[in-house]
Write an enzyme that holds these catalytic residues in place. Structure first.
Site, PDB file in Angstrom:
ATOM      1  N   ASP A  99      50.495 -41.710  -3.944  1.00  0.00           N
ATOM      2  CA  ASP A  99      50.923 -42.874  -4.741  1.00  0.00           C
ATOM      3  C   ASP A  99      51.385 -42.367  -6.111  1.00  0.00           C
ATOM      4  OD1 ASP A  99      48.100 -42.339  -5.444  1.00  0.00           O
ATOM      5  OD2 ASP A  99      48.317 -44.067  -6.757  1.00  0.00           O
TER       6      ASP A  99
ATOM      7  N   HIS B 122      50.626 -38.650   3.913  1.00  0.00           N
ATOM      8  CA  HIS B 122      50.754 -39.948   3.239  1.00  0.00           C
ATOM      9  C   HIS B 122      51.242 -39.649   1.825  1.00  0.00           C
ATOM     10  CE1 HIS B 122      49.880 -44.258   2.812  1.00  0.00           C
ATOM     11  NE2 HIS B 122      49.507 -43.970   1.569  1.00  0.00           N
TER      12      HIS B 122
ATOM     13  N   ASP C 200      47.704 -36.373  11.751  1.00  0.00           N
ATOM     14  CA  ASP C 200      48.894 -36.011  10.978  1.00  0.00           C
ATOM     15  C   ASP C 200      49.894 -37.163  11.095  1.00  0.00           C
ATOM     16  OD1 ASP C 200      50.815 -34.761   9.525  1.00  0.00           O
ATOM     17  OD2 ASP C 200      51.397 -33.342  11.103  1.00  0.00           O
TER      18      ASP C 200
ATOM     19  N   GLU D 166      46.439 -38.022   3.218  1.00  0.00           N
ATOM     20  CA  GLU D 166      47.106 -38.129   1.920  1.00  0.00           C
ATOM     21  C   GLU D 166      47.033 -36.764   1.216  1.00  0.00           C
ATOM     22  OE1 GLU D 166      46.125 -41.626  -0.407  1.00  0.00           O
ATOM     23  OE2 GLU D 166      47.645 -41.139  -1.911  1.00  0.00           O
TER      24      GLU D 166
HETATM   25  O1  9MR Z   1      49.172 -45.778  -0.311  1.00  0.00           O
HETATM   26  C1  9MR Z   1      47.869 -45.974  -0.849  1.00  0.00           C
HETATM   27  C2  9MR Z   1      47.180 -44.654  -1.035  1.00  0.00           C
HETATM   28  O2  9MR Z   1      47.889 -43.877  -1.963  1.00  0.00           O
HETATM   29  C3  9MR Z   1      45.735 -44.874  -1.432  1.00  0.00           C
HETATM   30  O3  9MR Z   1      45.018 -43.661  -1.460  1.00  0.00           O
HETATM   31  C4  9MR Z   1      45.058 -45.811  -0.452  1.00  0.00           C
HETATM   32  C5  9MR Z   1      43.618 -46.111  -0.829  1.00  0.00           C
HETATM   33  O4  9MR Z   1      43.514 -46.655  -2.078  1.00  0.00           O
HETATM   34  O5  9MR Z   1      45.762 -47.030  -0.369  1.00  0.00           O
HETATM   35  C6  9MR Z   1      47.101 -46.871   0.083  1.00  0.00           C
HETATM   36  O6  9MR Z   1      47.724 -48.094   0.085  1.00  0.00           O
HETATM   37  C7  9MR Z   1      47.411 -48.906   1.170  1.00  0.00           C
HETATM   38  C8  9MR Z   1      46.645 -50.121   0.688  1.00  0.00           C
HETATM   39  O7  9MR Z   1      45.401 -49.757   0.149  1.00  0.00           O
HETATM   40  C9  9MR Z   1      46.463 -51.106   1.809  1.00  0.00           C
HETATM   41  N1  9MR Z   1      47.735 -51.429   2.417  1.00  0.00           N
HETATM   42  C10 9MR Z   1      48.449 -50.284   2.965  1.00  0.00           C
HETATM   43  C11 9MR Z   1      48.714 -49.252   1.877  1.00  0.00           C
HETATM   44  C12 9MR Z   1      49.353 -47.988   2.483  1.00  0.00           C
HETATM   45  O8  9MR Z   1      50.672 -48.121   2.733  1.00  0.00           O
HETATM   46  O1  9MR Z   2      39.808 -39.292  -3.475  1.00  0.00           O
HETATM   47  C1  9MR Z   2      39.404 -40.657  -3.460  1.00  0.00           C
HETATM   48  C2  9MR Z   2      38.292 -40.823  -2.479  1.00  0.00           C
HETATM   49  O2  9MR Z   2      37.155 -40.075  -2.877  1.00  0.00           O
HETATM   50  C3  9MR Z   2      37.936 -42.290  -2.354  1.00  0.00           C
HETATM   51  O3  9MR Z   2      36.986 -42.448  -1.332  1.00  0.00           O
HETATM   52  C4  9MR Z   2      39.197 -43.089  -2.046  1.00  0.00           C
HETATM   53  C5  9MR Z   2      38.960 -44.580  -1.933  1.00  0.00           C
HETATM   54  O4  9MR Z   2      38.600 -45.122  -3.149  1.00  0.00           O
HETATM   55  O5  9MR Z   2      40.160 -42.884  -3.047  1.00  0.00           O
HETATM   56  C6  9MR Z   2      40.576 -41.552  -3.140  1.00  0.00           C
HETATM   57  O6  9MR Z   2      41.501 -41.431  -4.157  1.00  0.00           O
HETATM   58  C7  9MR Z   2      42.762 -42.038  -3.965  1.00  0.00           C
HETATM   59  C8  9MR Z   2      42.975 -42.926  -5.162  1.00  0.00           C
HETATM   60  O7  9MR Z   2      42.081 -43.987  -5.117  1.00  0.00           O
HETATM   61  C9  9MR Z   2      44.406 -43.410  -5.279  1.00  0.00           C
HETATM   62  N1  9MR Z   2      45.330 -42.330  -5.192  1.00  0.00           N
HETATM   63  C10 9MR Z   2      45.197 -41.548  -3.993  1.00  0.00           C
HETATM   64  C11 9MR Z   2      43.823 -40.952  -3.919  1.00  0.00           C
HETATM   65  C12 9MR Z   2      43.671 -40.056  -2.704  1.00  0.00           C
HETATM   66  O8  9MR Z   2      43.580 -40.747  -1.507  1.00  0.00           O
END
Ligand code: 9MR
Ligand code: 9MR
Ligand code: ZN
Length: 559
Positions: A175, A500, A529, A538
């Protein structure tokens, strides 16, 4: 005649089929091996003798006997281990395992991790926000135009419809948000890499634009982030630091320059403020030889926020309207780290006292990872929620005087004990994974980060076991694993293809942006994957910094 041909065809198919299966039964570090250090393969088929052969001539370079079988429940496999550490000749080789087949070809040489190191560190440059970026890999060009030039809006910090400069820094992950707490563990790990390996790193060119004249490339890239971090304290001069700068919800899979949703400075938190102090204190120390004026600016910012922090109760970040990353965490470890870095940079005895007081806090108060054993002063399993190790490592490695001898001895003891435990776990896991048996969101990052634990121990008490367990972690990420694949995009055998990552998903190129480690399965066999699977696939700066540290320990520093 016809029959004969058919038989030959069948034979060929059978041979080709088993040849392929065999290669996938022999799992090893697909980047290769350093001549003098450990070399192991995990074989998931019954075997005994094995031969290492010269790839060009087929000549025998080494013979040995595989140990095993070792059964491991979490992958439900019987595995044999081939140890060919004694092969110290440089060249290209493969393993020939009677009854199983051949491994992929691999190199033994001094520079086998160099490209991976440069690509993994350049990945931070490719994460830059507020500017255009461009990088080539395997003949493909990855680029985007300048993004998020409107960062950021101050509506959530009491100034409706007003904008202040928050441009720059790195995107967090797949993100495009920017989060101070996650910057903390990231910048901390990168500065440790510089501290420990600067003799090799300072000559390495990363092909960066010259955004920090006179800086070595490695530090130049960190400065891109600290320039942004310096924009995160409140404009009121209080020293409070905004927890993050993001939209209220995640953007879709679009290129960053297309992401024009409003992004906001959020409310402050004590964890973000403390991490800011630690990062700025480190920046002051490591940038000083190259840029004393900037170092001074960083120290002044650190001191202001530290003063504020000392007089402030814990304040956790509340998401409110926000759906982006939370990174909410107890602040005791962040405060401890801030105190350590302030002391190390300034020698101020108040900061030392702060550190030593916080260091007595029982471990359960710190953010603990799933599966983390109750620890003394050092954690063997840690991520953004617990940066206590960074403070402890700075303290234990310091050359300053005045430390409490009892505490010092305890930290030293626990650093070695934790490293010994990682060595034992890497040996116990059939794929050499020092985080044996423990899986969660982002655990590949932890596997890489454990190399810092091992290397700090190695600095306190040099031991080849610490070095070899470090290499076990690297090997695991680059192919000695259940999947026989590299978890790092663009590098090694059958690397992750569908991370991701919004750029990789949106740029129309059939390969992902290169050099990024993916988070990994939340169970031993749970990695997918698949771009949709943000829980296991991600990418993120905190995990990446672990990888950069691990590769920095083994790069030759050439080029
Ligand atoms: O794309 C988002 C990712 O970068 C984050 O780590 C993740 C958890 O916070 O959330 C992803 O976004 C998702 C969202 O939380 C729920 N709807 C689908 C999104 C992914 O496309
Ligand atoms: O690395 C984070 C992980 O420990 C948490 O469980 C998760 C859900 O809160 O979020 C991860 O961090 C994400 C962040 O919230 C948004 N950017 C992407 C990060 C990697 O997935
Ligand atoms: Zn951006």
């Amino acid at each position: 005649m016809k029959n004969h041909l058919m038989v030959a065809g069948l034979l060929f198919l059978t041979f080709a089929g088993s040849g392929w299966a065999a290669e996938s039964d022999i799992r090893l570090n697909s980047l290769g091996f350093l001549p003098q250090l450990a070399k192991k393969a995990s074989i998931v088929a019954a075997c005994s003798e094995f031969t290492v052969r010269n790839a060009a001539t087929g000549e025998t370079a080494f013979t040995g006997k595989a140990a095993g079988p070792f059964h491991q429940d979490d992958v439900n496999q019987d595995v044999w281990i081939a140890d060919f550490t004694s092969l110290t000749t440089k060249g290209r080789f493969y393993l020939d395992v009677p009854g199983v087949g051949r491994s992929i070809e691999f190199e033994v040489g001094d520079a086998v991790y160099d490209l991976a190191f440069r690509t993994a560190m350049r990945a931070f440059y490719l994460w830059r926000c507020g500017t255009e970026v461009r990088g080539e890999h395997n003949g493909q060009v990855f680029s985007h135009a300048a993004c998020h030039l409107d960062d950021g809006w101050q509506d959530y910090i009491g100034a409706k419809d007003s904008r202040r400069d928050g441009v720059g820094g790195w995107h967090d992950a797949g993100d495009y948000g920017k989060y101070v707490v996650n910057a903390g563990i990231t910048v901390g790990n990168l500065f440790f890499a510089w501290d420990h390996f600067q003799d090799t790193l300072k000559g390495v060119s990363l092909g960066l634009p010259d955004t920090a004249p006179g800086y070595p490339d490695f530090l130049k890239e960190i400065k891109w982030e600290t320039d942004w971090l310096l924009k995160m304290p409140y404009p009121d001069g209080s020293g409070k630091v905004s927890h993050k700068l993001t939209r209220t919800n995640f953007a879709g899979f679009i290129m960053p320059e297309k992401d024009d949703g409003k992004r906001f400075f959020t409310e402050w938190s004590t964890a973000a403020t403390a991490d800011f102090v630690a990062m700025m204190a480190m920046a002051a120390r490591y940038f000083k030889p190259y840029d004393p004026a900037y170092a001074h600016k960083c120290l002044a910012a650190a001191e202001k926020s530290y003063k504020f922090l000392r007089s402030s109760e814990e304040k956790r970040f509340q998401q409110g309207d926000f759906r982006t990353g939370g990174y909410q965490t107890n602040d005791s470890d962040d405060r401890l780290w801030a105190a350590a870095e302030m002391w190390e940079t300034t020698g101020n005895s108040e900061c030392l006292k702060d550190f030593e007081t916080l260091a007595l806090v029982p471990p359960r108060t710190f953010g603990r990872r799933p599966g983390a054993a109750p620890a003394g002063k050092i954690d063997e399993n840690w991520d953004w929620g617990n940066v206590r190790n960074l403070g402890m490592f700075t303290y234990v490695l310091s050359r300053r005087e005045g430390r409490d001898p009892n505490l010092l001895e305890q930290v030293r003891h626990d650093t070695l004990a934790t490293a010994d435990s990682l060595v034992a776990k890497a040996r116990q896991d059939v794929y050499g994974r020092p985080l044996a048996g423990v899986y969660y969101w982002g655990c590949n990052g932890t596997v890489a980060r454990q190399v810092l634990n091992l290397q700090v121990a190695n600095r306190l008490s040099p031991n080849p076991e610490y070095v070899n367990a470090s290499l076990d972690a690297v090997a695991h990420l680059f192919g000695r694993n259940y999947y026989n694949r590299s978890y790092v995009t663009g590098l090694g055998r059958e690397p992750a293809m569908h991370p991701h990552d919004r750029r990789s998903g949106a740029d129309g190129i059939d390969a992902p942006w290169p050099g990024y480690v993916v988070g990994g399965g939340q169970s031993a066999t749970g990695w997918h994957d698949d771009q949709e699977d943000y829980r296991t696939n991600e990418i993120a700066i905190n995990w990446q910094a672990g990888l950069v540290y691990a590769l920095a320990a083994f790069t030759s520093g050439e080029k």
